[in-house]
Design an enzyme around this catalytic site. Structure first.
Site, short mmCIF file in Angstrom:
data_model
loop_
_atom_site.label_atom_id
_atom_site.label_comp_id
_atom_site.label_asym_id
_atom_site.label_seq_id
_atom_site.Cartn_x
_atom_site.Cartn_y
_atom_site.Cartn_z
N ASP A 67 0.79 -1.17 -0.08
CA ASP A 67 -0.13 0.05 -0.03
C ASP A 67 0.79 1.12 -0.19
O ASP A 67 1.99 1.30 0.14
CB ASP A 67 -0.85 -0.04 1.21
CG ASP A 67 -0.41 -0.42 2.40
OD1 ASP A 67 0.71 -0.52 2.70
OD2 ASP A 67 -0.94 -0.77 3.38
N ASP A 136 -7.42 -2.60 14.16
CA ASP A 136 -9.02 -2.76 13.97
C ASP A 136 -9.10 -3.99 12.53
O ASP A 136 -10.23 -4.11 12.23
CB ASP A 136 -9.56 -1.51 13.02
CG ASP A 136 -8.87 -1.12 11.86
OD1 ASP A 136 -7.86 -1.79 11.54
OD2 ASP A 136 -9.19 -0.02 11.27
N HIS A 138 -7.39 -4.58 9.97
CA HIS A 138 -7.03 -4.37 8.42
C HIS A 138 -5.69 -5.12 8.16
O HIS A 138 -4.80 -5.37 9.01
CB HIS A 138 -6.86 -3.08 8.44
CG HIS A 138 -5.91 -2.38 8.84
ND1 HIS A 138 -5.80 -0.94 9.50
CD2 HIS A 138 -4.44 -2.33 8.56
CE1 HIS A 138 -4.76 -0.66 9.87
NE2 HIS A 138 -3.82 -1.10 9.12
N GLU A 143 -9.69 -1.68 5.30
CA GLU A 143 -10.11 -1.33 6.46
C GLU A 143 -11.60 -2.26 6.67
O GLU A 143 -12.00 -3.17 6.00
CB GLU A 143 -10.83 0.02 6.79
CG GLU A 143 -9.47 1.07 6.55
CD GLU A 143 -8.95 1.28 7.87
OE1 GLU A 143 -8.77 0.14 8.67
OE2 GLU A 143 -7.98 2.07 7.91
#
Ligand code: GLP
Length: 244
Positions: A67, A136, A138, A143
């Site tokens: 990313d 979270d 991810h 996400e």
């Protein structure tokens, strides 16, 4: 699914780096998917040491990072490309033309993401993908509620992710709101995956990813469906896993 639990972050980085070396020895032109974040620091340190001390030839490997933040250039000290140059690429004898990265400055994001998917395909697919995990759940920058069918695309970052990445920017409000990321399906297409996680603050999400329901609410839970996935954890990150 294989789970390896070691004493601390250093040992986990060491374990993962040794697994990568094993794969490079098996296939000299390995296609390696790479990750960034605090977790990866000990891993890259050991990987550099092993490659250089053992004179492992990595001139033929191809790399694809997961990313990149939107709006940051290659040379921006806060970009994920800069992180990779600093923590890995400049410390080993890797060919620049074999390093692949999403361009956070690309004008046409859709075209940039399609280009990246095509490059991965042309390389024959990712042989080994290294992953961290966000608090979270991810993976990459996928996400919660990202589709399991998603490909490389533009995404919005969650507040918790921006808060957790504030360490690289000075404060959370300076963290870009958007990023380009390989999709969940892109990641799941890798032939082998190694996920690294350390520390008490990752224990709960690791347990949800490994033992919980497979759901788009916890992107990393999709990994339960991968046929060659290794979780390398330190004791703390593995402390909430079901026993047995
Ligand atoms: C970041 C990255 C992920 C990384 C994760 C964990 O936002 N996009 O690829 O695995 O969050 O980061 P850290 O290792 O700093 O906890």
């Amino acid at each position: 699914m294989k789970i390896i639990i070691v004493n601390n972050a250093k040992d986990a980085g060491e374990k993962a780096a040794r697994l990568v070396i094993k794969e490079i020895k098996r296939k000299q032109n390995l296609v390696l998917g790479l990750a960034t974040g605090k977790t990866m620091i000990s891993f890259y340190k050991t990987l550099i040491r092993l490659i250089n001390n053992r004179k492992i030839d990595i001139s033929r490997i191809r790399t694809f990072n997961l990313d990149e933040y939107i709006g940051l250039s290659l040379n921006d000290r806060r970009s994920l490309r800069y992180y990779m140059d600093k923590n890995f690429f400049t410390k080993v004898d890797i060919k620049k033309e074999k390093i692949h990265f999403l361009d956070g400055k690309a004008k046409n994001k859709k075209r940039e993401c399609a280009r990246y998917e095509m490059k991965i395909k042309d390389a024959g697919g990712i042989d080994l993908q290294i992953l961290g995990i966000g608090q979270d759940g991810h993976i990459g920058f996928n996400e919660p509620h990202s589709s399991f069918k998603s490909k490389t695309r533009e995404v919005m970052l969650s507040e918790i992710t921006r808060k957790n990445n504030a360490k690289f920017f000075g404060s959370a409000d300076k963290v870009p709101r958007r990023a380009l990321t390989m999709g969940i399906d892109t990641i799941m297409s890798a032939k082998k995956i190694i996920l690294l996680a350390f520390g008490k603050n990752k224990a709960e999400i690791v347990a949800r990813a490994v033992d919980g329901a497979v759901s788009e609410e916890v992107p990393a839970s999709v990994l339960q469906k991968h046929k060659d996935i290794i979780f390398v954890l330190d004791k703390n990150a593995g402390s909430e896993l079901e026993k047995g």
